[in-house]
Design an enzyme around this catalytic site. Structure first.
Site, short mmCIF file in Angstrom:
data_model
loop_
_atom_site.label_atom_id
_atom_site.label_comp_id
_atom_site.label_asym_id
_atom_site.label_seq_id
_atom_site.Cartn_x
_atom_site.Cartn_y
_atom_site.Cartn_z
N MET A 248 -3.92 -7.20 -6.93
CA MET A 248 -3.38 -8.31 -7.71
C MET A 248 -4.43 -9.34 -8.11
O MET A 248 -4.13 -10.53 -8.15
CB MET A 248 -2.24 -8.97 -6.93
CG MET A 248 -1.06 -8.05 -6.74
SD MET A 248 -0.50 -7.34 -8.31
CE MET A 248 1.09 -6.69 -7.85
N ARG A 249 -5.64 -8.90 -8.41
CA ARG A 249 -6.68 -9.81 -8.90
C ARG A 249 -7.13 -9.36 -10.28
O ARG A 249 -7.18 -8.15 -10.56
CB ARG A 249 -7.92 -9.79 -7.99
CG ARG A 249 -7.69 -10.23 -6.58
CD ARG A 249 -7.29 -11.67 -6.43
NE ARG A 249 -8.23 -12.61 -7.02
CZ ARG A 249 -7.96 -13.88 -7.26
NH1 ARG A 249 -6.77 -14.38 -7.00
NH2 ARG A 249 -8.87 -14.68 -7.79
N ILE A 250 -7.47 -10.32 -11.12
CA ILE A 250 -8.03 -9.98 -12.43
C ILE A 250 -9.53 -9.80 -12.25
O ILE A 250 -10.19 -10.62 -11.60
CB ILE A 250 -7.69 -11.08 -13.45
CG1 ILE A 250 -6.19 -11.05 -13.72
CG2 ILE A 250 -8.47 -10.88 -14.76
CD1 ILE A 250 -5.68 -12.20 -14.55
N LEU A 251 -10.06 -8.72 -12.81
CA LEU A 251 -11.48 -8.42 -12.62
C LEU A 251 -12.30 -8.90 -13.82
O LEU A 251 -11.80 -8.96 -14.95
CB LEU A 251 -11.65 -6.91 -12.43
CG LEU A 251 -10.99 -6.38 -11.14
CD1 LEU A 251 -10.78 -4.88 -11.21
CD2 LEU A 251 -11.81 -6.77 -9.92
N ASP B 165 -3.68 -5.25 -17.65
CA ASP B 165 -2.86 -4.05 -17.85
C ASP B 165 -3.08 -3.40 -19.23
O ASP B 165 -2.13 -3.02 -19.91
CB ASP B 165 -1.37 -4.37 -17.62
CG ASP B 165 -1.11 -4.88 -16.21
OD1 ASP B 165 -1.71 -4.33 -15.28
OD2 ASP B 165 -0.35 -5.84 -16.05
N HIS C 229 0.82 0.56 -13.10
CA HIS C 229 1.60 -0.62 -13.44
C HIS C 229 3.08 -0.24 -13.51
O HIS C 229 3.43 0.79 -14.09
CB HIS C 229 1.13 -1.16 -14.80
CG HIS C 229 1.84 -2.41 -15.20
ND1 HIS C 229 1.60 -3.63 -14.60
CD2 HIS C 229 2.82 -2.62 -16.12
CE1 HIS C 229 2.40 -4.54 -15.14
NE2 HIS C 229 3.14 -3.95 -16.05
N GLY D 24 0.79 -1.23 0.00
CA GLY D 24 0.00 0.00 0.00
C GLY D 24 0.82 1.27 0.00
O GLY D 24 0.36 2.31 0.47
N SER D 25 2.03 1.23 -0.56
CA SER D 25 2.81 2.47 -0.58
C SER D 25 2.17 3.49 -1.53
O SER D 25 2.23 4.70 -1.28
CB SER D 25 4.27 2.22 -0.96
OG SER D 25 4.39 1.87 -2.31
N ASN D 26 1.52 3.02 -2.59
CA ASN D 26 0.79 3.98 -3.46
C ASN D 26 -0.40 4.57 -2.72
O ASN D 26 -0.68 5.77 -2.85
CB ASN D 26 0.34 3.29 -4.75
CG ASN D 26 1.43 3.28 -5.80
OD1 ASN D 26 1.78 4.32 -6.36
ND2 ASN D 26 2.01 2.12 -6.05
#
Ligand code: GAR
Length: 221
Positions: free
Chosen positions: A93-96, A148, A112, A15-17
């Site tokens: 990190m999950r594909i939606l 992405d 990304h 969670g640094s972003n």
């Protein structure tokens, strides 16, 4: 004066972003309010950051749902229940599924750690080093179905050094992530992003002052 944009942030890890967004909101530079943070990982350090800053969060563990669609429906409900205007994926990190993208058309941003369309997916700093590129960087884009992909809002290029490891390159890229994500969201808050097919135009932006970079530096030419 424009109004603040209400954002929902999706996280999975450190969670640094997220922290960078919190810092820029708290210092008054980013006109956004974090209505909710959702993590699919109960152990994400990002949740500690929420506790420290009194930001509401919810853990929705993907493992507890039978299908991707069911998990995504829970995400959609959590985000809608607090009036999320813009979904901000910050190390999620999950594909939606397509249902998720339909719920927030052109209202999902992703960051990304590579210069897309090069190196989508995971472990991309290693892939960039292994490939031997002289620049890598990071990209903020509107997320579309697919990994992405989607119209690019802003990119930052960083040089790759001969003695870089995955970690030193990742760190250099991350520093730039922490600058371009708040900027992209601020453009959105100011209503300055105009989507024209695959291109995103920034209304009233002067454009790059020094647009050419070399790595290694040119010596005679
Ligand atoms: C960041 O480097 C982000 O760009 C990357 O995960 C890291 C999360 O760091 N995201 C992706 O690779 C998504 N394709 P953070 O949790 O410290 O913000």
């Amino acid at each position: 004066m424009h109004k603040k944009v209400d954002i929902g942030v999706l996280v999975s890890g450190s969670g640094s972003n997220l922290q960078s967004l919190i810092n820029h909101i708290e210092s008054g530079k980013l006109d956004a309010e974090i209505k909710i943070v959702v993590s699919n990982n109960p152990d994400a350090y990002a949740l500690e950051r929420c506790r420290n800053h009194h930001i509401p969060f919810s853990v929705i563990e993907h493992r507890q749902y039978a299908s991707r669609e069911e998990f995504d429906r829970r995400l959609i409900d959590a985000l809608n229940s607090v009036g999320t205007e813009l979904v901000v994926m910050a190390g999620f990190m999950r594909i939606l599924s397509s249902e998720f993208f339909k719920a927030f058309p052109l209202r999902i941003m992703n960051i990304h750690p590579a210069l897309l369309p090069a190196f989508p997916g995971t472990h991309v700093q290693k892939k960039a080093l292994d490939y031997g590129v002289k620049f890598s960087g990071c990209t903020v884009h509107f997320a579309e179905e697919g990994v992405d992909t989607g119209p690019i809002i802003i990119q930052s290029a960083v040089p790759v050094y001969d003695d870089d490891s995955d970690d030193t390159l990742a760190e250099r890229i991350l520093r730039e992530e922490h600058r371009i994500y708040p900027q992209a969201i601020q453009f959105y808050a100011e209503g300055r992003l105009k989507i024209d097919g695959r291109r995103v135009l920034i209304i009233d932006n002067p454009g790059p002052s020094d647009s050419v970079l070399h790595n290694p530096p040119l010596e005679r030419f």
